[in-house]
Design a protein around this motif. Structure first.
Motif, PDB file in Angstrom:
ATOM      1  N   ALA A 154      71.924  63.030  24.940  1.00 32.63           N
ATOM      2  CA  ALA A 154      71.068  61.959  25.432  1.00 32.63           C
ATOM      3  C   ALA A 154      71.902  60.716  25.730  1.00 32.63           C
ATOM      4  O   ALA A 154      72.878  60.426  25.038  1.00 32.63           O
ATOM      5  N   SER A 155      71.512  59.976  26.779  1.00 32.62           N
ATOM      6  CA  SER A 155      72.186  58.709  27.073  1.00 32.62           C
ATOM      7  C   SER A 155      71.157  57.686  27.514  1.00 32.62           C
ATOM      8  O   SER A 155      70.019  58.015  27.833  1.00 32.62           O
ATOM      9  N   SER A 156      71.591  56.439  27.583  1.00 31.16           N
ATOM     10  CA  SER A 156      70.698  55.368  28.022  1.00 31.16           C
ATOM     11  C   SER A 156      70.615  55.276  29.531  1.00 31.16           C
ATOM     12  O   SER A 156      69.951  54.387  30.064  1.00 31.16           O
ATOM     13  N   GLY A 157      71.267  56.200  30.243  1.00 28.18           N
ATOM     14  CA  GLY A 157      71.187  56.232  31.702  1.00 28.18           C
ATOM     15  C   GLY A 157      72.455  56.755  32.328  1.00 28.18           C
ATOM     16  O   GLY A 157      73.528  56.702  31.719  1.00 28.18           O
ATOM     17  N   SER A 158      72.353  57.267  33.523  1.00 31.10           N
ATOM     18  CA  SER A 158      73.532  57.771  34.234  1.00 31.10           C
ATOM     19  C   SER A 158      74.527  56.641  34.468  1.00 31.10           C
ATOM     20  O   SER A 158      74.172  55.568  34.956  1.00 31.10           O
ATOM     21  N   GLY A 159      75.774  56.892  34.109  1.00 26.94           N
ATOM     22  CA  GLY A 159      76.802  55.890  34.280  1.00 26.94           C
ATOM     23  C   GLY A 159      76.888  54.874  33.163  1.00 26.94           C
ATOM     24  O   GLY A 159      77.721  53.958  33.216  1.00 26.94           O
ATOM     25  N   SER A 160      76.067  55.021  32.140  1.00 23.79           N
ATOM     26  CA  SER A 160      76.114  54.101  31.000  1.00 23.79           C
ATOM     27  C   SER A 160      77.348  54.392  30.147  1.00 23.79           C
ATOM     28  O   SER A 160      77.998  55.436  30.273  1.00 23.79           O
ATOM     29  N   SER A 161      77.666  53.459  29.260  1.00 24.76           N
ATOM     30  CA  SER A 161      78.803  53.648  28.370  1.00 24.76           C
ATOM     31  C   SER A 161      78.663  54.914  27.529  1.00 24.76           C
ATOM     32  O   SER A 161      79.617  55.672  27.349  1.00 24.76           O
ATOM     33  N   ASP A 162      77.447  55.174  27.018  1.00 25.47           N
ATOM     34  CA  ASP A 162      77.250  56.359  26.184  1.00 25.47           C
ATOM     35  C   ASP A 162      77.341  57.646  26.996  1.00 25.47           C
ATOM     36  O   ASP A 162      77.856  58.659  26.508  1.00 25.47           O
ATOM     37  N   HIS A 163      76.899  57.621  28.254  1.00 29.51           N
ATOM     38  CA  HIS A 163      77.049  58.783  29.125  1.00 29.51           C
ATOM     39  C   HIS A 163      78.527  59.075  29.374  1.00 29.51           C
ATOM     40  O   HIS A 163      78.990  60.212  29.223  1.00 29.51           O
ATOM     41  N   LEU A 164      79.290  58.034  29.738  1.00 30.37           N
ATOM     42  CA  LEU A 164      80.695  58.254  30.069  1.00 30.37           C
ATOM     43  C   LEU A 164      81.534  58.571  28.840  1.00 30.37           C
ATOM     44  O   LEU A 164      82.550  59.261  28.940  1.00 30.37           O
ATOM     45  N   THR A 165      81.110  58.089  27.677  1.00 35.36           N
ATOM     46  CA  THR A 165      81.803  58.488  26.447  1.00 35.36           C
ATOM     47  C   THR A 165      81.628  59.977  26.206  1.00 35.36           C
ATOM     48  O   THR A 165      82.577  60.680  25.816  1.00 35.36           O
ATOM     49  N   ALA A 166      80.423  60.486  26.445  1.00 30.69           N
ATOM     50  CA  ALA A 166      80.196  61.929  26.323  1.00 30.69           C
ATOM     51  C   ALA A 166      81.043  62.696  27.325  1.00 30.69           C
ATOM     52  O   ALA A 166      81.655  63.725  26.985  1.00 30.69           O
ATOM     53  N   PRO A 181      69.692  61.775  30.835  1.00 29.92           N
ATOM     54  CA  PRO A 181      69.597  60.312  30.902  1.00 29.92           C
ATOM     55  C   PRO A 181      68.194  59.807  30.594  1.00 29.92           C
ATOM     56  O   PRO A 181      67.203  60.409  31.011  1.00 29.92           O
ATOM     57  N   TYR A 182      68.122  58.705  29.842  1.00 29.26           N
ATOM     58  CA  TYR A 182      66.852  58.056  29.533  1.00 29.26           C
ATOM     59  C   TYR A 182      66.850  56.664  30.160  1.00 29.26           C
ATOM     60  O   TYR A 182      67.872  56.194  30.667  1.00 29.26           O
ATOM     61  N   ARG A 183      65.708  56.013  30.117  1.00 30.72           N
ATOM     62  CA  ARG A 183      65.604  54.643  30.630  1.00 30.72           C
ATOM     63  C   ARG A 183      65.927  53.641  29.523  1.00 30.72           C
ATOM     64  O   ARG A 183      65.085  52.871  29.077  1.00 30.72           O
ATOM     65  N   GLY A 184      67.145  53.729  29.036  1.00 25.99           N
ATOM     66  CA  GLY A 184      67.588  52.824  27.985  1.00 25.99           C
ATOM     67  C   GLY A 184      67.936  53.549  26.701  1.00 25.99           C
ATOM     68  O   GLY A 184      67.565  54.713  26.490  1.00 25.99           O
ATOM     69  N   GLY A 185      68.666  52.839  25.820  1.00 21.98           N
ATOM     70  CA  GLY A 185      69.095  53.440  24.567  1.00 21.98           C
ATOM     71  C   GLY A 185      67.965  53.708  23.603  1.00 21.98           C
ATOM     72  O   GLY A 185      67.988  54.694  22.854  1.00 21.98           O
ATOM     73  N   GLY A 186      66.937  52.839  23.603  1.00 23.38           N
ATOM     74  CA  GLY A 186      65.821  53.014  22.681  1.00 23.38           C
ATOM     75  C   GLY A 186      65.122  54.348  22.819  1.00 23.38           C
ATOM     76  O   GLY A 186      64.963  55.076  21.823  1.00 23.38           O
ATOM     77  N   PRO A 187      64.693  54.729  24.023  1.00 22.51           N
ATOM     78  CA  PRO A 187      64.054  56.037  24.187  1.00 22.51           C
ATOM     79  C   PRO A 187      64.969  57.206  23.830  1.00 22.51           C
ATOM     80  O   PRO A 187      64.512  58.203  23.281  1.00 22.51           O
ATOM     81  N   ALA A 188      66.252  57.075  24.143  1.00 17.87           N
ATOM     82  CA  ALA A 188      67.195  58.149  23.803  1.00 17.87           C
ATOM     83  C   ALA A 188      67.292  58.327  22.296  1.00 17.87           C
ATOM     84  O   ALA A 188      67.263  59.448  21.768  1.00 17.87           O
ATOM     85  N   ILE A 189      67.375  57.218  21.582  1.00 17.58           N
ATOM     86  CA  ILE A 189      67.473  57.278  20.121  1.00 17.58           C
ATOM     87  C   ILE A 189      66.188  57.836  19.524  1.00 17.58           C
ATOM     88  O   ILE A 189      66.215  58.640  18.585  1.00 17.58           O
ATOM     89  N   ASN A 190      65.052  57.427  20.066  1.00 20.00           N
ATOM     90  CA  ASN A 190      63.771  57.944  19.563  1.00 20.00           C
ATOM     91  C   ASN A 190      63.691  59.459  19.684  1.00 20.00           C
ATOM     92  O   ASN A 190      63.197  60.145  18.774  1.00 20.00           O
ATOM     93  N   ASP A 191      64.172  59.996  20.798  1.00 20.92           N
ATOM     94  CA  ASP A 191      64.134  61.450  20.977  1.00 20.92           C
ATOM     95  C   ASP A 191      65.140  62.166  20.086  1.00 20.92           C
ATOM     96  O   ASP A 191      64.899  63.297  19.655  1.00 20.92           O
ATOM     97  N   LEU A 192      66.243  61.512  19.792  1.00 17.89           N
ATOM     98  CA  LEU A 192      67.193  62.094  18.829  1.00 17.89           C
ATOM     99  C   LEU A 192      66.543  62.185  17.449  1.00 17.89           C
ATOM    100  O   LEU A 192      66.625  63.209  16.777  1.00 17.89           O
TER     101      LEU A 192
END
Length: 321
Positions: A154-166, A181-192
């Motif tokens: 999961a990431s906070s969006g395509s091209g985000s820091s967390d996406h590119l770290t992965a 990709p999610y619409r922000g870090g909050g939704p990604a964390i919630n799904d985790l």
């Protein structure tokens, strides 16, 4: 008489320069944040500018202009008058990732802005749902190799820091996963937390409380040293994956062409504001290290970051979607 007149003009010019610096700022300063309220750029802007307003004895307002991975707000800053009354606080994405991610980007961070200060940084943390069946980075790598393209990241969006770290993690370990990709870090964390996604690299400040509460499992941090907020979590190098130091960072810039004296004062006051004990303590509470670099240091750092993430994006054939 002519010589006296020339001398008087020279003296007038010398006096005019310092007078301009002394008079700045004479009205409200606007700080554009190219993201919605509540994110890391917004938090950085509000913490730093609250102190900056005190030091400059002037009102500073934060103007959130989100959209297009920060490009909308960045273009607005590019087009503003270069007089010191419009600034921008933006992320690694705005300054270093967008130039490689978007082919038709309407701004150039190295040409269109006066880079004032690389303000703060925070490492990412490799986290997952506690039920996910691995307990360290070595086990995760083996699990990914046994299950190619089956594990969701999961990431906070395509091209985000967390996406590119992965993406960088996959390249370094010769593994792969499914990017979600999610619409922000909050939704990604919630799904985790809910178990709807498997793994993610998230900012330290965004997940430290969930890790401490047992809602997420942390395997490694991407900083050069262990994080004070999670001292029991190893670095990626300690976990067996060297050269994967990644920080999500925030910086301050202005439209290109500030008057020299205004730029010098802004740089000085921004550094002092970020390093103020109360501001620094608050940043540490939310998982950020204060860097507070000079503009020249920021320029050199940014050149390296742009080159690094361009290589990751091109190697991984990553596109914005």
């Amino acid at each position: 008489m002519l010589a006296l007149r020339i001398l008087s003009l020279v003296l007038a010019g010398l006096l005019a320069g310092p007078a301009f610096a002394a008079g700045y700022p004479e009205r409200t300063i606007t700080v554009i944040v190219p993201f919605p309220p509540g994110g890391a750029s917004d938090a950085t802007a509000r913490l730093v500018t609250a102190k900056l307003a005190e030091r400059l004895a002037q009102t500073i307002v934060v103007d959130n202009r989100g959209g297009a991975n920060g490009a909308i707000g960045a273009v607005a800053v590019k087009q503003a008058k270069a007089d010191g009354y419009t600034l921008m606080v933006g992320s690694i994405g705005v300054f270093a990732i967008n130039p490689a991610l978007f082919k038709d980007l309407k701004y150039d961070p190295q040409k269109d802005f006066d880079l004032l200060s690389f303000a703060v940084r925070t490492p990412n943390v490799l986290v997952m749902n506690p039920a996910f069946p691995v307990n360290n980075v070595r086990e995760l790598i083996e699990h990914l190799r046994r299950n190619p393209d089956k594990i969701t990241f999961a990431s906070s969006g395509s091209g985000s820091s967390d996406h590119l770290t992965a993406a960088l993690f996959w390249q370094k370990t010769q593994t792969s996963g499914i990017h979600v990709p999610y619409r922000g870090g909050g939704p990604a964390i919630n799904d985790l937390v809910a178990g709807h996604a498997d793994v993610s690299f998230q900012n330290l400040g965004a997940i430290s409380e969930q890790v401490k509460a047992g809602k997420l499992k942390a395997l490694a941090v991407t900083g050069e040293a262990r994080a004070a907020a999670l001292p029991g979590v190893p670095t990626m190098a300690e976990a067996g994956v060297p050269n994967l130091e990644v920080y999500s960072w925030q910086a301050v810039a202005a439209p290109r062409g500030l008057p020299t004296d205004v730029r010098a004062r802004l740089e000085t006051e921004l550094v002092a504001s970020a390093q103020a004990p109360d501001v620094k303590a608050r940043f540490e509470q939310i998982g950020f290290d204060v860097v507070a670099s000079t503009g020249a240091q920021f320029e050199a750092f940014l050149a390296g970051e742009i080159a690094r993430w361009r290589e990751v994006i091109e190697t991984g054939n990553i596109t914005a979607n």
